[in-house]
Design an enzyme around this catalytic site. Structure first.
Site, PDB file in Angstrom:
ATOM      1  N   ALA A 124       0.838  -1.199   0.000  1.00  9.55           N
ATOM      2  CA  ALA A 124       0.000   0.000   0.000  1.00  9.55           C
ATOM      3  C   ALA A 124       0.875   1.252   0.000  1.00  9.55           C
ATOM      4  CB  ALA A 124      -0.891   0.010   1.234  1.00  9.55           C
ATOM      5  N   ASP A 125       0.319   2.360  -0.517  1.00  8.06           N
ATOM      6  CA  ASP A 125       0.989   3.648  -0.326  1.00  8.06           C
ATOM      7  C   ASP A 125       0.115   4.473   0.616  1.00  8.06           C
ATOM      8  OD1 ASP A 125      -1.084   4.775  -1.841  1.00  8.06           O
ATOM      9  OD2 ASP A 125       0.085   4.778  -3.681  1.00  8.06           O
ATOM     10  N   SER A 126       0.558   5.705   0.912  1.00  6.72           N
ATOM     11  CA  SER A 126      -0.141   6.481   1.936  1.00  6.72           C
ATOM     12  C   SER A 126      -1.600   6.760   1.534  1.00  6.72           C
ATOM     13  CB  SER A 126       0.608   7.791   2.191  1.00  6.72           C
ATOM     14  OG  SER A 126       0.700   8.523   0.987  1.00  6.72           O
ATOM     15  N   LEU A 127      -1.849   6.930   0.235  1.00  2.00           N
ATOM     16  CA  LEU A 127      -3.231   7.193  -0.192  1.00  2.00           C
ATOM     17  C   LEU A 127      -4.103   5.949  -0.069  1.00  2.00           C
ATOM     18  CD1 LEU A 127      -2.735   9.502  -3.300  1.00  2.00           C
ATOM     19  CD2 LEU A 127      -3.357  10.133  -0.968  1.00  2.00           C
ATOM     20  N   ASP A 128      -3.476   4.787  -0.281  1.00  3.13           N
ATOM     21  CA  ASP A 128      -4.238   3.541  -0.107  1.00  3.13           C
ATOM     22  C   ASP A 128      -4.709   3.421   1.344  1.00  3.13           C
ATOM     23  OD1 ASP A 128      -3.844   2.731  -2.744  1.00  3.13           O
ATOM     24  OD2 ASP A 128      -1.930   1.781  -2.274  1.00  3.13           O
TER      25      ASP A 128
END
Lengths: 78, 419
Positions: A35-39
């Site tokens: 995941a990234d921060s937006l996920d």
């Protein structure tokens, strides 16, 4: 696994498109599940919808593993 | 000036989600039109479209083939179509494993006319009903037009120019023309160029219908609705999908023994400076666009064997394009064939120019020109022009012209020839 854990896991699989067996309680959203921060923002929104809880930004920042999410929801739900 | 050739093709269309399937269906006079299924259109004036079919359909699209699950969830369909078409083109060109030194010289120029309208419409409802805190964090970058080029560059590591044309229905042709210039001017050696569109949503259909641009007389006979040059035409049928080509510097392509489909030899652009939706009454912008592309190509008018017309099936536009072609080509109009593949797959808006350029290239490859469907009663001005009614036609095709004209009075023409 608790009922909360099952539902959290389902949301994570659906949103991140990862294999269900990778979503262990110790798994880190970023390091283990891609995941990234937006996920994570999106996951937190999905948890809020699913469990009817409010997760403020400062609390959301501390949710980094599947277990963190389950614990937060169990502590704050209805 | 460096020469630019086409070495890879990728298509997602209402008649097939790969190049050969789509082309076989186009040549086979199939129609991609049908009742709208993406949403309930029962309250719309126009209830038909040429939709990309689901993966279970005989010639449907499987988004899982080249687009990550996570990306599929986050972005509008036009981006998914664009990523897939770009991937097909790179695979076709044999360029999926370029070393970093080559990827620095490889870029993207994939545009869209409208971008993520379905997602803008649905997320706007979320904001209205549930508040700003429920708007997706992926809302913006999942709808932006340049995110086809962005996503493709990330997926394939392409670090050259990253560009996105937005010129309504001329987008696909402008994207290829602009990218060809980037290669000619030594900004890059390889460019993925084209257009993608998916605006078949309640707001998109309503908007175009209110602008009186869509066909509304054939809701019960969808396959008959797109009928360019026919006297009963009453507007275009909305299509969706994507077309992407690999453009490559000629010596670069030759050195690696690439399959070369065609050379991009002419590119013309113009503005009508007349009206937001209506074409110039004498087709002056269309004429100048074609004239510039022909002049740049160095070809004689008699060299052009096939024109893939803009031909959207609107009452005004088709006549004016035909008039401009007649004016430019004079007697040479008698030896060329001209057809509108929008009769089969509808109008892909920002994707049209790229998809149709690919059909032009395949016409050269196979020596066959695709038909104009539903041309039962050609309107008066059609006499003496071979509009390839109903069925494809085998003939020599060594050089082609592709036209695209868009709202705002923006025109683009591409000339390509066999190498």
């Amino acid at each position: 696994m608790s009922e909360t854990a099952d539902r959290v896991k389902k949301i994570v699989v659906e949103h991140l498109g990862v294999e269900a067996d990778k979503v262990t309680e110790d798994a880190s959203f970023i390091d283990d599940l891609g995941a990234d921060s937006l996920d994570i923002v999106e996951l937190v929104m999905a948890f809020e919808e699913e469990f009817g809880v409010e997760i403020p930004d400062d609390a959301a920042e501390k949710i980094t593993t599947v277990k963190d999410a389950i614990n937060y929801i169990d502590e704050h739900q209805g | 000036m460096r020469r630019v050739v086409v070495t890879g093709l990728g298509l997602v269309t209402p008649l097939g989600a790969d190049v050969e399937t789509a082309w076989r269906n186009i040549i086979g006079s199939k129609s991609g039109a049908g009742p709208i299924t993406h949403f309930d259109p029962s309250d719309q004036k126009c209830r038909i479209a040429c939709e990309v079919k689901g993966k279970d359909h005989e010639y449907g699209f499987d988004p899982g083939k080249r687009v990550d699950h996570k990306v599929q969830r986050q972005v509008d369909p036009f981006i998914v179509y664009g990523i897939d078409a770009a991937g097909q083109a790179l695979e076709d060109a044999g360029l999926t494993d370029m070393p970093e030194s080559e990827r620095i010289r490889a870029g993207c120029s994939i545009g869209s006319g409208i971008g993520g309208l379905p997602g803008i419409e649905s997320e706007s409802i979320v904001r209205h009903e549930k508040g700003p805190g429920r708007v997706s964090p992926h809302f913006v970058h999942g709808r932006l037009i340049n995110l086809v080029s962005g996503q493709v560059s990330i997926k394939y590591g392409l670090m050259g120019p990253n560009h996105a044309v937005v010129t309504a229905c001329s987008t696909g042709a402008h994207a290829i023309g602009d990218a060809a210039r980037m290669i000619a001017l030594d900004d890059a050696d390889v460019m993925l160029a084209g257009g993608a569109e998916s605006a078949i949503c309640p707001l998109g259909i309503a908007g175009f219908a209110q602008a009186r641009a869509l066909s509304t007389n054939f809701n019960d006979q969808p396959e008959k609705a797109s009928r360019p040059y026919d006297r009963d035409r009453d507007g275009f049928v909305m299509g969706e999908g994507a077309g992407v080509v690999v453009l490559e510097e000629y010596e670069h392509a030759k050195a690696r023994g690439a399959k070369i489909y065609a050379e991009v030899v002419g590119y013309g652009l113009s503005g009508d400076a007349y009206h937001v939706t209506a074409p110039h009454p004498e087709g002056a912008g269309a004429f100048r666009s074609m004239e510039m592309a022909m002049r740049k190509s160095g070809l004689d008018l008699t060299d052009i064997d096939y024109i893939n017309a803009h031909g959207t099936s609107t009452p005004l536009g088709d006549e004016l394009e035909l008039g401009a072609v007649r004016k430019l080509f004079g007697n040479a109009v008698g030896t060329l064939s001209m057809s509108s593949t929008k009769s089969a797959i509808g109008h892909l808006l920002g994707g049209a120019g790229a998809v149709e350029s690919i059909f032009c290239i395949l016409a050269m490859r196979d020596g066959i020109v695709p038909p104009t469907l539903n041309l039962d009663n050609p309107s008066e001005n059609c006499a003496g022009v071979d509009l390839v009614p109903h069925v494809a036609k085998e003939r020599k095709v060594k050089a082609v012209l592709n036209n695209s004209f868009g709202f705002g009075g923006t025109n683009a023409s591409l000339v390509m020839k066999a190498v």
